[in-house]
Design a protein around this motif. Sequence first.
Motif, short mmCIF file in Angstrom:
data_model
loop_
_atom_site.label_atom_id
_atom_site.label_comp_id
_atom_site.label_asym_id
_atom_site.label_seq_id
_atom_site.Cartn_x
_atom_site.Cartn_y
_atom_site.Cartn_z
N CYS A 1 -8.10 -1.19 2.98
CA CYS A 1 -7.04 -1.77 2.16
C CYS A 1 -6.12 -2.76 2.88
N ILE B 1 0.85 -1.19 0.00
CA ILE B 1 0.00 0.00 0.00
C ILE B 1 0.89 1.24 0.00
N GLN C 1 -2.26 5.77 -2.03
CA GLN C 1 -3.46 4.98 -1.75
C GLN C 1 -4.06 5.35 -0.39
#
Length: 86
Positions: free
Chosen positions: A35, A12, A16
């Motif tokens: 996420c 990640i 993001q």
Amino acid sequence: MKRVYVCSCFGITEQQVRQHAADGACTPRQIASACKAGTDCGGCVRRIQALLGRGNCPRRELADQGRSPLADVAQPPAAQVTADAA
């Protein structure tokens, strides 16, 4: 374009995390829900907190003022709740 990884466990990036924050995630737990960042080794949680900062979330501002952060969430009328439960 240079990618700066926040969570190496799940790949990640800062971008993001910032996008999830722009979409409404205000806490590391909400980022994790979006996420998975921060859910494996936990080494990135402080970095996520730093990216989120303080005061960027309207709900966090309400909590800091001592008001319920869920006050603006629509609640079903009591009559409907009792009718549905019956």
